[in-house]
Design a protein around this motif. Structure first.
Motif, PDB file in Angstrom:
ATOM      1  N   ASP A 151       0.623  -1.364  -0.037  1.00 18.75           N
ATOM      2  CA  ASP A 151      -0.259   0.250  -0.229  1.00 18.75           C
ATOM      3  C   ASP A 151       0.567   1.297   0.174  1.00 18.75           C
ATOM      4  OD1 ASP A 151       0.554  -0.628   2.558  1.00 18.75           O
ATOM      5  OD2 ASP A 151      -0.789   0.293   3.751  1.00 18.75           O
ATOM      6  N   VAL A 152       1.951   0.920   0.328  1.00 16.59           N
ATOM      7  CA  VAL A 152       2.618   2.010   0.393  1.00 16.59           C
ATOM      8  C   VAL A 152       3.271   2.393  -1.209  1.00 16.59           C
ATOM      9  CG1 VAL A 152       4.989   3.487   1.493  1.00 16.59           C
ATOM     10  CG2 VAL A 152       3.341   2.212   3.168  1.00 16.59           C
ATOM     11  N   ARG A 153       4.099   1.387  -1.490  1.00 15.16           N
ATOM     12  CA  ARG A 153       4.202   1.757  -3.012  1.00 15.16           C
ATOM     13  C   ARG A 153       2.821   2.309  -3.601  1.00 15.16           C
ATOM     14  NH1 ARG A 153       5.798  -3.093  -2.275  1.00 15.16           N
ATOM     15  NH2 ARG A 153       4.526  -4.336  -3.933  1.00 15.16           N
ATOM     16  N   ALA A 154       2.159   1.380  -4.139  1.00 16.61           N
ATOM     17  CA  ALA A 154       1.229   2.197  -5.117  1.00 16.61           C
ATOM     18  C   ALA A 154       0.619   3.505  -3.995  1.00 16.61           C
ATOM     19  CB  ALA A 154      -0.264   1.453  -4.420  1.00 16.61           C
ATOM     20  N   GLU A 155       0.973   4.257  -3.097  1.00 16.68           N
ATOM     21  CA  GLU A 155       0.110   5.423  -2.608  1.00 16.68           C
ATOM     22  C   GLU A 155       1.329   6.436  -3.278  1.00 16.68           C
ATOM     23  OE1 GLU A 155       0.049   8.226   1.492  1.00 16.68           O
ATOM     24  OE2 GLU A 155      -0.012   5.751   1.287  1.00 16.68           O
ATOM     25  N   ASN A 156       2.709   5.644  -2.749  1.00 13.67           N
ATOM     26  CA  ASN A 156       3.849   6.711  -3.174  1.00 13.67           C
ATOM     27  C   ASN A 156       3.568   6.663  -5.014  1.00 13.67           C
ATOM     28  OD1 ASN A 156       5.904   8.124  -0.720  1.00 13.67           O
ATOM     29  ND2 ASN A 156       5.281   6.194  -0.546  1.00 13.67           N
ATOM     30  N   ARG A 157       3.749   6.085  -5.066  1.00 10.21           N
ATOM     31  CA  ARG A 157       4.311   5.329  -7.126  1.00 10.21           C
ATOM     32  C   ARG A 157       2.258   7.004  -7.462  1.00 10.21           C
ATOM     33  NH1 ARG A 157       3.179   1.152  -7.500  1.00 10.21           N
ATOM     34  NH2 ARG A 157       4.577   0.487  -7.837  1.00 10.21           N
ATOM     35  N   ALA A 158       1.854   6.588  -6.930  1.00 10.33           N
ATOM     36  CA  ALA A 158       0.337   7.563  -7.584  1.00 10.33           C
ATOM     37  C   ALA A 158       0.539   9.475  -7.210  1.00 10.33           C
ATOM     38  CB  ALA A 158      -0.750   7.258  -6.558  1.00 10.33           C
ATOM     39  N   ARG A 159       1.506   9.383  -6.372  1.00 16.02           N
ATOM     40  CA  ARG A 159       2.177  10.405  -6.089  1.00 16.02           C
ATOM     41  C   ARG A 159       2.692  11.036  -6.628  1.00 16.02           C
ATOM     42  NH1 ARG A 159       3.941   9.916  -0.968  1.00 16.02           N
ATOM     43  NH2 ARG A 159       1.966  10.058   0.057  1.00 16.02           N
ATOM     44  N   ALA A 160       3.670  10.079  -7.252  1.00 17.05           N
ATOM     45  CA  ALA A 160       4.887  10.654  -8.282  1.00 17.05           C
ATOM     46  C   ALA A 160       4.564  10.717  -9.247  1.00 17.05           C
ATOM     47  CB  ALA A 160       6.123   9.506  -8.539  1.00 17.05           C
ATOM     48  N   ALA A 161       3.450   9.838 -10.166  1.00 18.09           N
ATOM     49  CA  ALA A 161       2.801   9.905 -11.380  1.00 18.09           C
ATOM     50  C   ALA A 161       1.523  11.310 -11.260  1.00 18.09           C
ATOM     51  CB  ALA A 161       1.988   9.297 -11.386  1.00 18.09           C
ATOM     52  N   ALA A 162       1.168  11.839 -10.748  1.00 20.12           N
ATOM     53  CA  ALA A 162       0.538  13.158 -10.140  1.00 20.12           C
ATOM     54  C   ALA A 162       1.451  14.019  -9.995  1.00 20.12           C
ATOM     55  CB  ALA A 162      -0.323  12.888  -9.830  1.00 20.12           C
ATOM     56  N   LEU A 163       2.523  13.995  -9.306  1.00 15.89           N
ATOM     57  CA  LEU A 163       3.497  15.532  -8.658  1.00 15.89           C
ATOM     58  C   LEU A 163       2.749  16.036  -8.178  1.00 15.89           C
ATOM     59  CD1 LEU A 163       4.682  16.505 -12.615  1.00 15.89           C
ATOM     60  CD2 LEU A 163       5.869  14.516 -11.090  1.00 15.89           C
ATOM     61  N   THR A 164       1.971  15.402  -6.967  1.00 18.25           N
ATOM     62  CA  THR A 164       1.262  15.789  -5.639  1.00 18.25           C
ATOM     63  C   THR A 164       2.336  16.430  -4.952  1.00 18.25           C
ATOM     64  OG1 THR A 164      -0.497  13.965  -5.724  1.00 18.25           O
ATOM     65  CG2 THR A 164       0.197  15.882  -4.002  1.00 18.25           C
ATOM     66  N   PRO A 165       2.246  17.442  -4.572  1.00 16.79           N
ATOM     67  CA  PRO A 165       3.432  18.549  -4.395  1.00 16.79           C
ATOM     68  C   PRO A 165       3.275  18.437  -2.413  1.00 16.79           C
ATOM     69  CG  PRO A 165       1.571  19.934  -4.673  1.00 16.79           C
ATOM     70  CD  PRO A 165       1.922  18.698  -5.580  1.00 16.79           C
ATOM     71  N   LEU A 166       4.553  18.316  -1.726  1.00 16.68           N
ATOM     72  CA  LEU A 166       4.153  18.243  -0.293  1.00 16.68           C
ATOM     73  C   LEU A 166       4.062  19.660   0.288  1.00 16.68           C
ATOM     74  CD1 LEU A 166       5.714  16.184   1.704  1.00 16.68           C
ATOM     75  CD2 LEU A 166       8.049  17.658   1.320  1.00 16.68           C
ATOM     76  N   THR A 167       3.047  18.914   1.261  1.00 17.69           N
ATOM     77  CA  THR A 167       3.050  20.533   2.222  1.00 17.69           C
ATOM     78  C   THR A 167       3.599  20.630   3.080  1.00 17.69           C
ATOM     79  OG1 THR A 167       1.041  19.375   2.831  1.00 17.69           O
ATOM     80  CG2 THR A 167       0.598  20.127   1.063  1.00 17.69           C
ATOM     81  N   LYS A 168       3.733  21.941   4.085  1.00 15.66           N
ATOM     82  CA  LYS A 168       4.045  21.139   5.207  1.00 15.66           C
ATOM     83  C   LYS A 168       4.022  21.061   6.363  1.00 15.66           C
ATOM     84  CE  LYS A 168       5.810  25.054   8.705  1.00 15.66           C
ATOM     85  NZ  LYS A 168       5.845  26.940   9.329  1.00 15.66           N
ATOM     86  N   GLY A 169       2.113  21.233   6.335  1.00 16.54           N
ATOM     87  CA  GLY A 169       1.668  20.268   7.094  1.00 16.54           C
ATOM     88  C   GLY A 169       1.860  18.888   6.560  1.00 16.54           C
ATOM     89  N   ASP A 170       1.951  18.045   6.214  1.00 15.58           N
ATOM     90  CA  ASP A 170       2.403  16.466   5.784  1.00 15.58           C
ATOM     91  C   ASP A 170       3.635  16.587   6.715  1.00 15.58           C
ATOM     92  OD1 ASP A 170       0.554  16.067   3.345  1.00 15.58           O
ATOM     93  OD2 ASP A 170       1.627  17.021   2.317  1.00 15.58           O
ATOM     94  N   LEU A 171       4.191  16.961   6.658  1.00 15.31           N
ATOM     95  CA  LEU A 171       5.888  17.423   7.072  1.00 15.31           C
ATOM     96  C   LEU A 171       5.443  17.613   9.041  1.00 15.31           C
ATOM     97  CD1 LEU A 171       8.764  18.945   5.097  1.00 15.31           C
ATOM     98  CD2 LEU A 171       7.959  16.808   5.333  1.00 15.31           C
ATOM     99  N   GLU A 172       4.484  17.761   9.427  1.00 11.56           N
ATOM    100  CA  GLU A 172       4.344  18.013  10.893  1.00 11.56           C
ATOM    101  C   GLU A 172       3.715  16.855  11.951  1.00 11.56           C
ATOM    102  OE1 GLU A 172       1.782  21.755  10.799  1.00 11.56           O
ATOM    103  OE2 GLU A 172       3.135  22.813  10.686  1.00 11.56           O
TER     104      GLU A 172
END
Length: 352
Positions: A331-352
């Motif tokens: 599930d982690v690989r699937a989530e990150n593959r989708a993020r890479a394909a969509a070029l979903t930007p990282l937010t400050k909230g993601d890091l908190e």
């Protein structure tokens, strides 16, 4: 550029690159024709393997340039701006800090994509000729802290730390503060070992700055020796000094089992299984960071990202596992593959 070839990948030493920038990279995409990658020495061999396969499968693109600068140094270079002078990808053996993401944004790199590429363990290792050790997180902290549990450091041997341990001088060879492995070591060994004491947990609530100083600061009297960003150098030092212990990524242990062995931590041995299920106390994720603003401008960057997130690369039985990377769960690989394909930007909230 000064460098040498390894397979299909051009690897260069950390030198200043004399490439002129002309505005944003999107408006001058032909000013640099190679993907440029900097960062973690731990992630370096995995990214190098991906770059080799990318070049083999996409001969129309020039081989990526991959530099091992350390996580902190690599992210600093990565976040300096957008344009042909600045790297496209940063390897990281720990997660980007909110302050680093803010630096990226201040310098115009507003769309950073985070991709978790797999799992690694920060392992303690020793030469096979050394006295067999089994340590706990508390032992490691007590041996290496400048002020163990807020008291003066007096331990000279492992027996001083724990009467059950051998009378062998404490000498640990590890990475410098610029390394993501050092950051992970501080969190997974030093802070975790410190917090085995209830008084230290209470200190964290009452005085967080003092807690960080007591729990993270490593002694500077020679018991901990910084060996630079090159993990292979640590392996060499252990071969020359059988009483020393080294701090390494799991993949370097896997590649050097003929000369070194792991030191079990709290009774758990470092294996693919214990790292993948996080039962090993010092398991950690590994990352790459990509500038979405560079994907359309740099030829081959999209294809490189597709190669990295393919099952043949990072999946179970993939070529990165054969290099020592522990695959992330499905599930982690699937989530990150989708993020890479969509070029979903990282937010400050993601890091908190």
């Amino acid at each position: 550029m000064f460098g040498f070839s390894l397979g299909f990948v051009k690897i260069i030493r950390p030198v200043t690159l004399g490439i002129a920038a002309v505005g944003l990279l999107a408006s001058c995409s032909d000013s640099r024709t190679q993907i440029r990658i900097v960062g973690s020495s731990t992630v370096f061999p995995f990214t190098t393997a991906v770059a080799e396969n990318f070049s083999r499968n996409n001969p129309e693109y020039l081989a990526p340039i991959v530099e091992a600068t350390g996580t902190g140094g690599g992210i600093k270079l990565f976040c300096q701006g957008v344009g042909s002078r600045f790297p496209d990808v940063a390897n990281a053996s720990r997660r980007m800090k909110p302050s680093e993401l803010e630096d990226c944004r201040k310098n115009g790199a507003t769309d950073i994509v985070e991709v978790k590429v797999g799992i690694d363990g920060v392992v303690l290792v020793q030469g096979k000729k050394g006295v067999t050790l089994q340590l706990g997180l508390r032992d490691v902290y007590a041996a290496l802290a400048a002020e163990p549990f807020g008291k003066k450091q007096t331990a000279r041997t492992w027996k001083d730390v724990n009467p059950a341990l051998p009378d062998v001088r404490i000498e640990v060879v590890g990475p410098p503060p610029t390394s993501g492995t050092r950051d992970a070591f501080n969190e997974l060994y030093m802070a975790a070992g410190c917090d085995t004491d209830p008084a230290m947990k209470a200190l964290k609530k009452s005085d967080e700055d003092r807690h960080k100083e007591v729990c993270n600061k490593i002694r500077e009297d020679g018991a901990f020796v910084e060996a630079g960003e090159n993990d292979n150098l640590i392996v060499q030092k252990l071969g020359a000094n059988p009483t020393a212990i080294g701090v390494l990524g799991f993949s370097f242990l896997e590649r050097n089992l003929d000369t070194i062995r792991d030191v079990p931590i709290d009774g758990v041995t470092a294996t693919y299984e214990t790292i993948s299920d996080f039962s090993y106390p010092a398991s950690r994720p590994l990352f790459i960071y990509v500038k979405a603003q560079h994907v359309k401008a740099i030829r081959g960057l999209r294809e490189f990202l597709d190669e990295y997130t393919s099952e043949r690369a990072w999946g179970p039985g993939g070529y990165l596992q054969r290099r020592g990377l522990v695959p992330a769960p499905d599930d982690v690989r699937a989530e990150n593959r989708a993020r890479a394909a969509a070029l979903t930007p990282l937010t400050k909230g993601d890091l908190e």
